[in-house]
Scaffold this motif. Structure first.
Motif, mmCIF file in Angstrom:
data_model
loop_
_atom_site.group_PDB
_atom_site.id
_atom_site.type_symbol
_atom_site.label_atom_id
_atom_site.label_comp_id
_atom_site.label_asym_id
_atom_site.label_seq_id
_atom_site.Cartn_x
_atom_site.Cartn_y
_atom_site.Cartn_z
ATOM 1 N N ILE A 108 23.727 43.644 21.947
ATOM 2 C CA ILE A 108 24.140 42.959 23.174
ATOM 3 C C ILE A 108 23.368 43.528 24.366
ATOM 4 O O ILE A 108 23.409 44.730 24.624
ATOM 5 C CB ILE A 108 25.652 43.097 23.420
ATOM 6 N N SER A 109 22.696 42.658 25.087
ATOM 7 C CA SER A 109 22.005 43.067 26.303
ATOM 8 C C SER A 109 23.013 43.250 27.439
ATOM 9 O O SER A 109 24.015 42.518 27.519
ATOM 10 C CB SER A 109 20.989 41.980 26.695
ATOM 11 N N LEU A 110 22.734 44.209 28.327
ATOM 12 C CA LEU A 110 23.613 44.401 29.485
ATOM 13 C C LEU A 110 23.737 43.124 30.303
ATOM 14 O O LEU A 110 24.794 42.834 30.856
ATOM 15 C CB LEU A 110 23.082 45.524 30.388
ATOM 16 N N ASP A 111 22.657 42.358 30.378
ATOM 17 C CA ASP A 111 22.675 41.111 31.163
ATOM 18 C C ASP A 111 23.633 40.073 30.589
ATOM 19 O O ASP A 111 23.963 39.102 31.260
ATOM 20 C CB ASP A 111 21.264 40.516 31.243
ATOM 21 N N ASP A 112 24.043 40.273 29.348
ATOM 22 C CA ASP A 112 24.975 39.342 28.707
ATOM 23 C C ASP A 112 26.436 39.750 28.890
ATOM 24 O O ASP A 112 27.337 39.130 28.328
ATOM 25 C CB ASP A 112 24.680 39.243 27.204
ATOM 26 N N ILE A 113 26.663 40.824 29.656
ATOM 27 C CA ILE A 113 28.029 41.334 29.843
ATOM 28 C C ILE A 113 28.391 41.368 31.329
ATOM 29 O O ILE A 113 27.674 41.959 32.134
ATOM 30 C CB ILE A 113 28.190 42.763 29.276
ATOM 31 N N THR A 114 29.493 40.743 31.673
ATOM 32 C CA THR A 114 30.069 40.892 33.010
ATOM 33 C C THR A 114 31.257 41.845 32.912
ATOM 34 O O THR A 114 32.118 41.694 32.041
ATOM 35 C CB THR A 114 30.546 39.540 33.574
ATOM 36 N N GLY A 115 31.283 42.825 33.800
ATOM 37 C CA GLY A 115 32.402 43.745 33.878
ATOM 38 C C GLY A 115 33.456 43.202 34.827
ATOM 39 O O GLY A 115 33.122 42.662 35.895
ATOM 40 N N VAL A 116 34.708 43.325 34.439
ATOM 41 C CA VAL A 116 35.814 42.807 35.245
ATOM 42 C C VAL A 116 36.760 43.950 35.595
ATOM 43 O O VAL A 116 37.309 44.603 34.704
ATOM 44 C CB VAL A 116 36.605 41.714 34.486
ATOM 45 N N ILE A 117 36.943 44.202 36.885
ATOM 46 C CA ILE A 117 37.926 45.174 37.340
ATOM 47 C C ILE A 117 39.240 44.425 37.560
ATOM 48 O O ILE A 117 39.313 43.521 38.392
ATOM 49 C CB ILE A 117 37.510 45.844 38.676
ATOM 50 N N LEU A 118 40.262 44.790 36.803
ATOM 51 C CA LEU A 118 41.560 44.117 36.922
ATOM 52 C C LEU A 118 42.385 44.779 38.019
ATOM 53 O O LEU A 118 42.892 45.885 37.848
ATOM 54 C CB LEU A 118 42.300 44.172 35.582
ATOM 55 N N ALA A 119 42.484 44.091 39.159
ATOM 56 C CA ALA A 119 43.215 44.628 40.316
ATOM 57 C C ALA A 119 44.188 43.586 40.867
ATOM 58 O O ALA A 119 44.478 43.560 42.055
ATOM 59 C CB ALA A 119 42.226 45.053 41.401
ATOM 60 N N GLY A 120 44.686 42.732 39.983
ATOM 61 C CA GLY A 120 45.516 41.620 40.444
ATOM 62 C C GLY A 120 47.010 41.832 40.341
ATOM 63 O O GLY A 120 47.783 40.899 40.560
ATOM 64 N N GLY A 121 47.425 43.061 40.010
ATOM 65 C CA GLY A 121 48.854 43.315 39.810
ATOM 66 C C GLY A 121 49.634 43.498 41.098
ATOM 67 O O GLY A 121 49.073 43.561 42.191
ATOM 68 N N MET A 122 50.941 43.622 40.939
ATOM 69 C CA MET A 122 51.832 43.769 42.099
ATOM 70 C C MET A 122 52.020 45.217 42.522
ATOM 71 O O MET A 122 52.538 45.480 43.597
ATOM 72 C CB MET A 122 53.205 43.158 41.786
ATOM 73 N N GLY A 123 51.639 46.161 41.674
ATOM 74 C CA GLY A 123 51.825 47.578 42.008
ATOM 75 C C GLY A 123 53.291 47.933 42.210
ATOM 76 O O GLY A 123 53.631 48.701 43.100
ATOM 77 N N ARG A 124 54.152 47.390 41.342
ATOM 78 C CA ARG A 124 55.601 47.583 41.502
ATOM 79 C C ARG A 124 55.988 49.060 41.573
ATOM 80 O O ARG A 124 56.802 49.446 42.381
ATOM 81 C CB ARG A 124 56.353 46.920 40.344
ATOM 82 N N ARG A 125 55.391 49.863 40.677
ATOM 83 C CA ARG A 125 55.779 51.272 40.621
ATOM 84 C C ARG A 125 55.162 52.099 41.748
ATOM 85 O O ARG A 125 55.438 53.282 41.867
ATOM 86 C CB ARG A 125 55.431 51.854 39.244
ATOM 87 N N MET A 126 54.310 51.438 42.545
ATOM 88 C CA MET A 126 53.795 52.099 43.753
ATOM 89 C C MET A 126 54.396 51.471 44.995
ATOM 90 O O MET A 126 53.819 51.486 46.070
ATOM 91 C CB MET A 126 52.264 52.025 43.808
ATOM 92 N N GLY A 127 55.542 50.844 44.824
ATOM 93 C CA GLY A 127 56.236 50.267 45.969
ATOM 94 C C GLY A 127 55.673 48.940 46.430
ATOM 95 O O GLY A 127 55.877 48.528 47.574
ATOM 96 N N GLY A 128 54.945 48.255 45.514
ATOM 97 C CA GLY A 128 54.413 46.938 45.846
ATOM 98 C C GLY A 128 53.109 46.952 46.612
ATOM 99 O O GLY A 128 52.644 45.909 47.063
ATOM 100 N N ILE A 129 52.478 48.124 46.744
ATOM 101 C CA ILE A 129 51.194 48.177 47.447
ATOM 102 C C ILE A 129 50.076 47.700 46.524
ATOM 103 O O ILE A 129 50.235 47.659 45.312
ATOM 104 C CB ILE A 129 50.877 49.608 47.955
#
Length: 197
Positions: free
Chosen positions: A3-24
């Motif tokens: 697999i070439s690096l150009d064939d891979i997109t990295g995804v940072i999952l930051a879409g949560g509610m952060g409930r255990r951090m007080g919703g931040i």
């Protein structure tokens, strides 16, 4: 098949509610003077051809990181699978690798090791990181053609990543450092991690 690096997109999952951090917005919480999501982005950037961030609020701030931001299609902060769905729907390359925003020290060879099983197994659809046999489902490399499978799973009310890929040809990839996959759930844990590193 390598697999070439150009064939891979990295995804940072930051879409949560952060409930255990007080919703931040956890991805924007500072760790060592920079947002957690930015740490993840910098750590992943040399391992992939392109990067995007999955976020559902503070979109302008995330866009300021200089990468594309994709928002959930599912309503109401439906969890990491919703972020994967959004990224798969937006994908222009054959592979996606996902990492959460709250694990700032994941391995620098994550993508290399997750890619290796694909070289000898053309039917393989997904690899997932593991330590001592325990899967870390948010750390996975998947073929983007898995979108219909994921959409059907979400339509049926599924929310757990490992329940989704259980019936898909997948392989766990062992990593030696369990601490590298430690995620931060509370402000106290974030402080502890900063003090240790």
């Amino acid at each position: 098949m390598s697999i070439s690096l150009d064939d891979i997109t990295g995804v940072i999952l930051a879409g949560g509610m952060g409930r255990r951090m007080g919703g931040i917005d956890k991805g924007l919480r500072n760790y060592k003077n920079a947002p957690l999501a930015l740490h993840a982005m910098m750590r992943l950037s040399n391992q992939v051809g392109s990067i995007c961030i999955n976020a559902n609020r503070n979109i302008g701030v995330y866009e300021g990181f200089g990468v594309e931001v994709v928002c959930d299609i599912q309503p109401d902060y439906a969890g990491p699978l919703a972020g994967m769905q959004a990224a798969l729907s937006n994908a222009t390359v054959p592979f996606l690798v996902t990492v959460p925003c709250d694990v700032p020290a994941f391995p620098t060879d994550l993508v290399k090791k997750l890619s290796e099983p694909f070289e000898n197994n053309v039917s393989l659809m997904l690899t997932v990181a593991a330590t001592k046999g325990r899967h870390h489902p948010v750390f996975c490399l998947m073929r983007t053609e898995l979108l219909p499978s994921l959409e059907e799973f979400l339509r049926k009310g599924g929310r757990k990543i490992d329940a989704w890929y259980a019936n898909i040809p997948h392989q766990a990839v062992e990593f030696g450092d369990e601490a590298a996959f430690h995620n931060v759930n509370t402000l106290e844990e974030l402080k502890e991690l900063e003090q240790k590193s």
